[in-house]
Scaffold this motif. Sequence first.
Motif, PDB file in Angstrom:
ATOM      1  N   LEU A  64       0.818  -1.214   0.000  1.00  0.00           N
ATOM      2  CA  LEU A  64       0.000   0.000   0.000  1.00  0.00           C
ATOM      3  C   LEU A  64       0.853   1.266   0.000  1.00  0.00           C
ATOM      4  N   TYR A  78       1.383   1.752  -3.494  1.00  0.00           N
ATOM      5  CA  TYR A  78       0.163   2.270  -4.112  1.00  0.00           C
ATOM      6  C   TYR A  78       0.021   3.774  -3.875  1.00  0.00           C
ATOM      7  N   LEU A 133       2.376  -0.515  -6.394  1.00  0.00           N
ATOM      8  CA  LEU A 133       1.944  -1.620  -5.541  1.00  0.00           C
ATOM      9  C   LEU A 133       2.652  -2.914  -5.945  1.00  0.00           C
ATOM     10  N   LEU A 164      -1.087   1.425  -8.978  1.00  0.00           N
ATOM     11  CA  LEU A 164      -0.989  -0.034  -9.076  1.00  0.00           C
ATOM     12  C   LEU A 164       0.406  -0.517  -9.453  1.00  0.00           C
ATOM     13  N   THR A 216      -5.313  -4.840  -1.602  1.00  0.00           N
ATOM     14  CA  THR A 216      -5.470  -3.893  -2.703  1.00  0.00           C
ATOM     15  C   THR A 216      -6.847  -3.248  -2.632  1.00  0.00           C
TER      16      THR A 216
END
Lengths: 182, 187
Positions: free
Chosen positions: A65, A68, A76, A73, B98
């Motif tokens: 995270l 992120y 990430l 993405l 996520t």
Amino acid sequence: MTKIVELINVFALLSLLAVGGGTAVLPEMKHVTVERHHWVTDTQFAEIYSLGQLAPGPNMTCVALIGYEVSGLAGLLAVLVAFFFPACLLCYFVSKFWDAAEGSPWRNAVQRGMAPVVVGLMLAGCYALGKTASYNPARDWEFNLLTLAIGAAVAVILSVTRINPALTIVGGGIAGYFLLGS
Amino acid sequence: MSELSASPVSLGRIFRVFAQIGVTSFGGGIVAYLRRALVEKEKWLDEDRFMAALEISQTLPGLNSTNMSVIVGRQLRGAAGAFVAVLGMILPGAVILTGLGFAYVALRHDPKVALILTGVAAAAVGLLLQVTLKIGWKQLVRPLDLSFVLLVFVLVGLFHVSLLVILVTVAPLAVWMHRPGAKKEGL
């Protein structure tokens, strides 16, 4: 793109420094990502770590995270690979040869010697997180008393019961919603 | 060393077993889940081999859970086995995180959500402290070990000494104090 390369550099190094598990690398990770690179704030770091406790699997997966936050993405994925791959690769090759050292008294010495170092690192991790998550100088004493009490309650509950730790984290969120707003 | 069972285990099976551990384990107690699945249920390893693998996992850098996946996966099916085992261990949590991450980025400025997150973070400190004390109580009651615990805590926690510096200075010293044949003081 440079951000991605930086992320990979930082987390690949953290991966190989994570002697004694992911939690031992927590204070260093906070120092590098918060103070040196300013990728996330103190508070965000503590929150991201806590989210990791809500998801199943290794709780350090939450490092993704941070990636992120920095570059979406792609960040990430980059962090996930950089944080897990180097240590896994090292483990793959070293564990092949480890059995050759079977019975060596030094193996025991390494384990006995490293244990207090790891515990010290974990305590430093508690302190690094607690500095923002349990005691926030920007808040009044009542607020801080409540956040400290939530942490203490979780530690006590987990010591005396066998409850799923994720539930205590959810409980902390509920307590925060109802108690901290007033 | 690498032959664990008579017939080779399929890669799909390895992935499924590790994914099951990855999806059911919470809060850092993965070793207990690993033992139940690998030793008791699948019987891929006996107790001794499990302990030996755990010992390596704890000594090498990296998470114990992913190191265990590498070692057991490798023993079952070589490099491919290690790869699918680690993937199975990490993937479920990563997917869920996520999703949590999307929600977190979108909602964290909402004051109500901020309160929940503050409570969640405060609770996580308690969880981490409890895990540390559970793992470390043996070190905290031995004077020699306690002095190393405190030294590392002060250097890293208060003075932000780099972990790399600790690993090349304090760590070798700590190992040296436990060297074979050393005087067993404070044990």
